[in-house]
Design a protein around this motif. Structure first.
Motif, mmCIF file in Angstrom:
data_model
loop_
_atom_site.group_PDB
_atom_site.id
_atom_site.type_symbol
_atom_site.label_atom_id
_atom_site.label_comp_id
_atom_site.label_asym_id
_atom_site.label_seq_id
_atom_site.Cartn_x
_atom_site.Cartn_y
_atom_site.Cartn_z
ATOM 1 N N PRO A 155 16.169 4.660 -3.341
ATOM 2 C CA PRO A 155 15.049 5.543 -3.699
ATOM 3 C C PRO A 155 13.689 4.860 -3.604
ATOM 4 N N VAL A 156 13.616 3.587 -3.978
ATOM 5 C CA VAL A 156 12.343 2.874 -3.889
ATOM 6 C C VAL A 156 12.023 2.530 -2.438
ATOM 7 N N LEU A 157 13.017 2.057 -1.709
ATOM 8 C CA LEU A 157 12.792 1.703 -0.302
ATOM 9 C C LEU A 157 12.359 2.914 0.511
ATOM 10 N N ASP A 158 12.886 4.079 0.165
ATOM 11 C CA ASP A 158 12.522 5.301 0.888
ATOM 12 C C ASP A 158 11.038 5.622 0.777
ATOM 13 N N THR A 159 10.394 5.150 -0.286
ATOM 14 C CA THR A 159 8.969 5.455 -0.438
ATOM 15 C C THR A 159 8.115 4.714 0.591
ATOM 16 N N LEU A 160 8.723 3.801 1.340
ATOM 17 C CA LEU A 160 8.007 3.149 2.441
ATOM 18 C C LEU A 160 7.911 4.056 3.666
ATOM 19 N N GLY A 161 8.582 5.209 3.603
ATOM 20 C CA GLY A 161 8.519 6.180 4.687
ATOM 21 C C GLY A 161 9.495 5.888 5.800
ATOM 22 N N GLY A 205 0.816 -1.222 0.000
ATOM 23 C CA GLY A 205 0.000 0.000 0.000
ATOM 24 C C GLY A 205 0.839 1.256 0.000
ATOM 25 N N ALA A 206 1.953 1.231 0.748
ATOM 26 C CA ALA A 206 2.838 2.401 0.780
ATOM 27 C C ALA A 206 3.502 2.621 -0.572
ATOM 28 N N PHE A 207 3.909 1.544 -1.218
ATOM 29 C CA PHE A 207 4.481 1.682 -2.562
ATOM 30 C C PHE A 207 3.465 2.294 -3.526
ATOM 31 N N LEU A 208 2.226 1.811 -3.455
ATOM 32 C CA LEU A 208 1.176 2.354 -4.321
ATOM 33 C C LEU A 208 0.927 3.828 -4.040
ATOM 34 N N ASP A 209 0.856 4.171 -2.767
ATOM 35 C CA ASP A 209 0.623 5.567 -2.394
ATOM 36 C C ASP A 209 1.726 6.484 -2.919
ATOM 37 N N ALA A 210 2.934 5.927 -3.052
ATOM 38 C CA ALA A 210 4.067 6.716 -3.547
ATOM 39 C C ALA A 210 4.139 6.724 -5.066
ATOM 40 N N GLY A 211 3.187 6.067 -5.722
ATOM 41 C CA GLY A 211 3.170 6.062 -7.183
ATOM 42 C C GLY A 211 4.016 4.986 -7.819
ATOM 43 N N PRO A 223 6.333 8.920 8.620
ATOM 44 C CA PRO A 223 7.670 9.208 9.178
ATOM 45 C C PRO A 223 8.034 8.353 10.378
ATOM 46 N N ALA A 224 7.064 7.673 10.988
ATOM 47 C CA ALA A 224 7.330 6.891 12.196
ATOM 48 C C ALA A 224 7.894 5.499 11.908
ATOM 49 N N ALA A 225 7.915 5.084 10.666
ATOM 50 C CA ALA A 225 8.404 3.745 10.337
ATOM 51 C C ALA A 225 9.916 3.652 10.542
ATOM 52 N N VAL A 226 10.391 2.465 10.916
ATOM 53 C CA VAL A 226 11.824 2.226 11.107
ATOM 54 C C VAL A 226 12.209 0.930 10.395
ATOM 55 N N PHE A 227 13.166 1.040 9.470
ATOM 56 C CA PHE A 227 13.650 -0.109 8.708
ATOM 57 C C PHE A 227 15.157 -0.243 8.900
#
Length: 295
Positions: free
Chosen positions: A153-159, A24-30, A135-139
Motif C-alpha cells: 500500500p505504501v509503495l503503490d503511492t509512488l504511482g 516527493g511522491a510519498f509527500l504528495d500521497a499524504g 501512472p508512467a512509473a515502473v518499479f
C-alpha cells in the motif's frame, strides 16, 4: 491525508534526483515522510513541503518502520546501512533498497540484512525521475512475497506499475541489468547512426522520424525471438544471419570510410560470423544469445 495507519510512515535515505522524486511522491500521497542525505541541504525543498529532515541516518531509520534507500550504488548504500549504529536501529524494520547495482550485490545485502534481523526487499526503478508519482512509473521488486504485500500500500503511492518478480532477491537487479543492456546498447547504436548520418549529410532531425520507425518494429521481434530463445528453435523469418552479416559489413565499411569508429558493429558482426562458423547461418540473428551464454 492518507488513511494508512501510523506504521506506514516512510523514511527515504538518499536525496539525489531520484531520492527526492520518491520522497516527493510519498509527500504528495499524504505519507508521513522522513528524509536524510549524506550531504546536508538537499532536503530543504522537501522539508518545506512537510517532510521531516533527520539529523543523522540513525535518526532517520528510527523514525519509520519502512526505509526506502535510493543512492548511487551499493558502495554508497553499504557506507550508510552497515554502520553499527544504523544497523542496530534497523533491526526489525523493513528496508526496500531501490539502489541500482548487480544481482550479486543484492544477494550480499540480503544476507547481511538477515544476519542483523533486518527485513529486506530489493527493487529497481525502470523509468526516469519525471515519471515518479505518475501512472508512467515502473518499479520491479524481489524478496519475500509476504513482506512485499505488507508494504505494497505504501509503495503503490509512488504511482505507476509495481511488479513482484519472485522471492529470489537478485531477480529485480537481474531484470534491471538486462533491460538497461537493451537501453544502452540501443542508445550507443543510435549515437553511432547519428554520426554516420551526419557524415553523409543527413541531420539528426531528418533521421529521427525514420529512427522511430525502426524502434517501432522491435517489440514484435522481441516477442517472437523470446519464444525461440526459450525453446531453442531458431527461425530465420526471411532474414538469416548470413544476410545480417552482409548489412553489418556495409555499416562497418561506410563508418570507417568516414573515420568513424565501428568497434561496436564489428563486435556484433564478429558474433554473427561465429554463429555462421558453427553451422547456424540459416538461423535468425538471436541465435547469438545461445552462443554468448556458453562457457
Amino acid at each position: 491525508m492518507s488513511m494508512l495507519p501510523e506504521q506506514s510512515a516512510v523514511t527515504v535515505l538518499g536525496m539525489g534526483p531520484m531520492g527526492r522524486a520518491l520522497a516527493g511522491a510519498f509527500l504528495d500521497a499524504g505519507q508521513q515522510t522522513t528524509v536524510w542525505n549524506r550531504t546536508p541541504g538537499r532536503d530543504r525543498e522537501l522539508v518545506a513541503r512537510g517532510a521531516v529532515g533527520a539529523r543523522s541516518a540513525e535518526e532517520a531509520v528510527a523514525a519509520s518502520r519502512l526505509i526506502v534507500v535510493c543512492v548511487v550504488n551499493y558502495d554508497a548504500a553499504d557506507s550508510i546501512l552497515r554502520r553499527d549504529a544504523v544497523a542496530d536501529a534497523l533491526k526489525g524494520r523493513t528496508v526496500v533498497n531501490l539502489t541500482a547495482d548487480t544481482p550479486e550485490r543484492a544477494r550480499g545485502m540480503a544476507d547481511w540484512a538477515a544476519e542483523h534481523g533486518i527485513r529486506y526487499l530489493d527493487g529497481a526503478i525502470m523509468t526516469p525521475t519525471t515519471t515518479i508519482g505518475t501512472p508512467a512509473a515502473v518499479f520491479l521488486h524481489a524478496g519475500p512475497e509476504e513482506l512485499y504485500r505488507e508494504h505494497r500500500p505504501v509503495l503503490d503511492t509512488l504511482g505507476g506499475a509495481h511488479t513482484h518478480l519472485g522471492e529470489e532477491i537478485g531477480r529485480a537487479a537481474a531484470y534491471d541489468i538486462a533491460l538497461l543492456d537493451i537501453f544502452w546498447t540501443a542508445m550507443a547504436g543510435y549515437a553511432h547512426a547519428l554520426a554516420v548520418a551526419r557524415a553523409e549529410g543527413i541531420s539528426a532531425r531528418e533521421l529521427a522520424p525514420f529512427a522511430k520507425g525502426i524502434g517501432a518494429i522491435l517489440p514484435p521481434i522481441f516477442e517472437q525471438t523470446a519464444e525461440e530463445v526459450d525453446s531453442g528453435h531458431f527461425s530465420d523469418q526471411g532474414n538469416p544471419i548470413t544476410s545480417a552479416v552482409s548489412s553489418m559489413a556495409h555499416i562497418v565499411h561506410t563508418s570507417e570510410a568516414h573515420g568513424i569508429d565501428a568497434g561496436v558493429m564489428r563486435a556484433a558482426e564478429g558474433m554473427a560470423r561465429r554463429a555462421i562458423g558453427r553451422g547456424h547461418g540459416a538461423d535468425g540473428f538471436v541465435r547469438i544469445a545461445e552462443l554468448l551464454g556458453r562457457r
